[in-house]
Design a protein around this motif. Structure first.
Motif, PDB file in Angstrom:
ATOM      1  N   THR A 180       0.833  -1.203   0.000  1.00 21.05           N
ATOM      2  CA  THR A 180       0.000   0.000   0.000  1.00 21.05           C
ATOM      3  C   THR A 180       0.866   1.251   0.000  1.00 21.05           C
ATOM      4  O   THR A 180       0.650   2.179  -0.797  1.00 21.05           O
ATOM      5  CB  THR A 180      -0.934   0.013   1.222  1.00 21.05           C
ATOM      6  N   ARG A 181       1.866   1.283   0.880  1.00 21.95           N
ATOM      7  CA  ARG A 181       2.747   2.454   0.951  1.00 21.95           C
ATOM      8  C   ARG A 181       3.531   2.635  -0.347  1.00 21.95           C
ATOM      9  O   ARG A 181       3.724   3.760  -0.816  1.00 21.95           O
ATOM     10  CB  ARG A 181       3.721   2.314   2.133  1.00 21.95           C
ATOM     11  N   LEU A 182       3.959   1.522  -0.943  1.00 23.58           N
ATOM     12  CA  LEU A 182       4.743   1.615  -2.173  1.00 23.58           C
ATOM     13  C   LEU A 182       3.892   2.156  -3.326  1.00 23.58           C
ATOM     14  O   LEU A 182       4.347   3.008  -4.099  1.00 23.58           O
ATOM     15  CB  LEU A 182       5.308   0.241  -2.529  1.00 23.58           C
ATOM     16  N   LEU A 207      -8.979  -5.869  -9.687  1.00 23.19           N
ATOM     17  CA  LEU A 207      -9.100  -5.993  -8.241  1.00 23.19           C
ATOM     18  C   LEU A 207      -9.807  -4.781  -7.652  1.00 23.19           C
ATOM     19  O   LEU A 207     -10.661  -4.905  -6.766  1.00 23.19           O
ATOM     20  CB  LEU A 207      -7.696  -6.133  -7.639  1.00 23.19           C
ATOM     21  N   MET A 208      -9.466  -3.597  -8.165  1.00 26.65           N
ATOM     22  CA  MET A 208     -10.045  -2.359  -7.654  1.00 26.65           C
ATOM     23  C   MET A 208     -11.556  -2.354  -7.824  1.00 26.65           C
ATOM     24  O   MET A 208     -12.291  -2.031  -6.885  1.00 26.65           O
ATOM     25  CB  MET A 208      -9.425  -1.167  -8.384  1.00 26.65           C
ATOM     26  N   TRP A 209     -12.044  -2.713  -9.002  1.00 23.62           N
ATOM     27  CA  TRP A 209     -13.492  -2.687  -9.225  1.00 23.62           C
ATOM     28  C   TRP A 209     -14.201  -3.778  -8.419  1.00 23.62           C
ATOM     29  O   TRP A 209     -15.288  -3.553  -7.892  1.00 23.62           O
ATOM     30  CB  TRP A 209     -13.800  -2.807 -10.707  1.00 23.62           C
ATOM     31  N   GLN A 210     -13.609  -4.945  -8.311  1.00 18.62           N
ATOM     32  CA  GLN A 210     -14.249  -6.011  -7.535  1.00 18.62           C
ATOM     33  C   GLN A 210     -14.336  -5.645  -6.058  1.00 18.62           C
ATOM     34  O   GLN A 210     -15.391  -5.775  -5.428  1.00 18.62           O
ATOM     35  CB  GLN A 210     -13.495  -7.329  -7.712  1.00 18.62           C
ATOM     36  N   ALA A 247     -14.804   8.807   2.598  1.00 24.19           N
ATOM     37  CA  ALA A 247     -13.624   9.639   2.867  1.00 24.19           C
ATOM     38  C   ALA A 247     -12.512   8.806   3.502  1.00 24.19           C
ATOM     39  O   ALA A 247     -11.337   8.949   3.148  1.00 24.19           O
ATOM     40  CB  ALA A 247     -14.006  10.806   3.770  1.00 24.19           C
ATOM     41  N   VAL A 248     -12.878   7.918   4.420  1.00 25.64           N
ATOM     42  CA  VAL A 248     -11.889   7.040   5.054  1.00 25.64           C
ATOM     43  C   VAL A 248     -11.332   6.047   4.049  1.00 25.64           C
ATOM     44  O   VAL A 248     -10.124   5.791   3.994  1.00 25.64           O
ATOM     45  CB  VAL A 248     -12.519   6.295   6.253  1.00 25.64           C
ATOM     46  N   PRO A 275      -4.578   2.454  -1.400  1.00 25.63           N
ATOM     47  CA  PRO A 275      -5.367   1.297  -1.843  1.00 25.63           C
ATOM     48  C   PRO A 275      -5.467   0.165  -0.819  1.00 25.63           C
ATOM     49  O   PRO A 275      -5.543  -1.004  -1.197  1.00 25.63           O
ATOM     50  CB  PRO A 275      -4.586   0.845  -3.070  1.00 25.63           C
ATOM     51  N   ALA A 276      -5.462   0.499   0.476  1.00 28.88           N
ATOM     52  CA  ALA A 276      -5.405  -0.539   1.513  1.00 28.88           C
ATOM     53  C   ALA A 276      -6.545  -1.542   1.390  1.00 28.88           C
ATOM     54  O   ALA A 276      -6.322  -2.756   1.414  1.00 28.88           O
ATOM     55  CB  ALA A 276      -5.425   0.120   2.893  1.00 28.88           C
ATOM     56  N   TYR A 277      -7.780  -1.049   1.255  1.00 28.62           N
ATOM     57  CA  TYR A 277      -8.902  -1.985   1.193  1.00 28.62           C
ATOM     58  C   TYR A 277      -8.847  -2.812  -0.076  1.00 28.62           C
ATOM     59  O   TYR A 277      -9.178  -4.000  -0.064  1.00 28.62           O
ATOM     60  CB  TYR A 277     -10.233  -1.236   1.269  1.00 28.62           C
ATOM     61  N   ILE A 278      -8.409  -2.204  -1.159  1.00 27.37           N
ATOM     62  CA  ILE A 278      -8.349  -2.920  -2.432  1.00 27.37           C
ATOM     63  C   ILE A 278      -7.362  -4.081  -2.352  1.00 27.37           C
ATOM     64  O   ILE A 278      -7.590  -5.153  -2.916  1.00 27.37           O
ATOM     65  CB  ILE A 278      -7.965  -1.947  -3.559  1.00 27.37           C
ATOM     66  N   LEU A 279      -6.269  -3.892  -1.638  1.00 32.18           N
ATOM     67  CA  LEU A 279      -5.243  -4.926  -1.539  1.00 32.18           C
ATOM     68  C   LEU A 279      -5.529  -5.952  -0.451  1.00 32.18           C
ATOM     69  O   LEU A 279      -4.880  -6.995  -0.402  1.00 32.18           O
ATOM     70  CB  LEU A 279      -3.878  -4.283  -1.271  1.00 32.18           C
ATOM     71  N   HIS A 280      -6.485  -5.658   0.412  1.00 34.96           N
ATOM     72  CA  HIS A 280      -6.787  -6.580   1.518  1.00 34.96           C
ATOM     73  C   HIS A 280      -7.599  -7.767   1.030  1.00 34.96           C
ATOM     74  O   HIS A 280      -8.638  -7.602   0.391  1.00 34.96           O
ATOM     75  CB  HIS A 280      -7.555  -5.859   2.618  1.00 34.96           C
ATOM     76  N   ARG A 281      -7.105  -8.950   1.317  1.00 37.06           N
ATOM     77  CA  ARG A 281      -7.792 -10.159   0.879  1.00 37.06           C
ATOM     78  C   ARG A 281      -8.938 -10.488   1.826  1.00 37.06           C
ATOM     79  O   ARG A 281      -8.782 -10.453   3.044  1.00 37.06           O
ATOM     80  CB  ARG A 281      -6.822 -11.335   0.841  1.00 37.06           C
ATOM     81  N   PRO A 282     -10.110 -10.814   1.276  1.00 37.55           N
ATOM     82  CA  PRO A 282     -11.235 -11.214   2.138  1.00 37.55           C
ATOM     83  C   PRO A 282     -10.837 -12.405   2.998  1.00 37.55           C
ATOM     84  O   PRO A 282     -10.172 -13.342   2.535  1.00 37.55           O
ATOM     85  CB  PRO A 282     -12.328 -11.595   1.127  1.00 37.55           C
TER      86      PRO A 282
END
Length: 337
Positions: A56-58, A150-153, A218-219, A225-232
């Protein structure tokens, strides 16, 4: 779990893949990695896994360095803030279907290199969200294409506050060396060598209501992209339950629908109906398991084609060869070991 350290689980491949576009534009890898708090030495350690937080940071660092949400991986730049603008525009939509249509409209106008749109349902009542780069010459590692899908899903799931059982995720290129990452990122059936990239879902999910507020958005955007990269954490779909159960069985003698119904304490009809709603079927799941196992055996084991054919449940080697070419675009004899 509170106070637990993030667990590294993302392949080292994504360190180089994330920064190559920025490097092409003149950024120095040492600076990018330092700004993200990632040791440069990790680039030479392919076994070194990274955390969601580190990636995410990168990506945030690359966004700032390139001023491009496409990370320098597209022939056409996507200005920083485009995704936020789209998300804000879509937030007051009544349903997920409206979000997908609106988001496609925004990106069709704002980004020249994206083929995006929601296609009509087919005979199985599946709709297909088309999301392909038209020119992939700069996205050599498929990093941007992966990220867009991944972003859209993930954004769709977040908006309706539930895990949507997407039916398939399609890629218009062959299965990559890091395909195991795909199986973790996309909890769907994977299809490679497709005409276009995108994902399909049952049309009923288009009617799910959007439940998120402006404050929540807003959060979401601040942490992106933290939520996008987080695996369910959990995939409780029937498809996943069936896959897990079948994977524990011999591929030569997988249970029939009636036998599966007894194991799951469901009726055959309800299994068929539920799997159809999730965009799949028992036949498709069995085929997917055979495909994955066949590719693994062909890539890692010193076996004859006939042996592989027999292990994955084919009664005739010729039938296996035809199926393998359909899955991979190559015959077993052409497949790299």
């Amino acid at each position: 779990m509170p106070n637990s350290l993030p667990r590294p689980h993302i392949a080292n491949h994504y360190l180089r893949a994330s920064i190559c576009g920025a490097e092409r534009l003149g950024a120095r890898r040492e600076v990018l990695l330092a700004d993200a708090g990632v040791p440069t030495a990790w680039l030479d350690k392919p076994e070194q896994l990274i955390t969601e937080e580190e990636l995410t940071r990168l990506i945030k660092t690359v966004w700032r360095a390139t001023r491009d949400e496409f990370m320098g991986l597209s022939t056409s730049r996507c200005k920083n803030g485009t995704f936020a603008l789209m998300a804000d525009y879509c937030l007051d939509s009544a349903s997920l279907g409206a979000v997908l249509r609106k988001s496609a409209r925004v990106y069709s106008i704002a980004c020249n290199n994206v083929d995006i749109g929601l296609d009509e349902s087919d005979d199985n009542r599946l709709v297909f969200f088309r999301l392909s780069l038209e020119d992939t010459s700069l996205d050599t590692d498929h990093m941007l294409q992966e990220f867009l899908l991944l972003m859209w899903q993930r954004f769709a799931c977040w908006l309706v506050d539930q895990q949507i059982p997407f039916a398939t995720t399609r890629f218009n290129y062959p299965s990559p060396p890091h395909v195991n990452e795909y199986r973790a990122m996309y909890p769907t059936e994977l299809q490679f060598n497709a005409e276009v990239c995108g994902f399909s879902l049952h049309e009923k999910y288009l009617h799910l209501p959007v439940v998120r507020s402006e404050a929540e958005l807003a959060v979401f955007l601040k942490e992106a992209p933290a939520y996008i990269l987080h695996r369910p954490d959990i995939d409780d779909s029937l498809r996943n339950r069936v896959r897990t159960l079948l994977a524990s069985q011999s591929l030569k003698d997988m249970p029939s629908l009636d036998e599966l119904a007894q194991l799951l304490h469901m009726t055959p009809r309800s299994i068929g109906r539920k799997l159809q709603e999730e965009g799949t079927s028992l036949r498709k799941i069995k085929t997917s398991l055979r495909q994955e196992y066949a590719i693994k055996l062909m890539s890692t084991e010193n076996l004859s084609v006939a042996d592989v054919s027999e292990r994955v449940g084919f009664s005739e080697t010729a039938s296996f060869c035809r199926a393998f070419k359909r899955w991979t675009g190559k015959s077993p004899s052409q497949w790299p070991g």
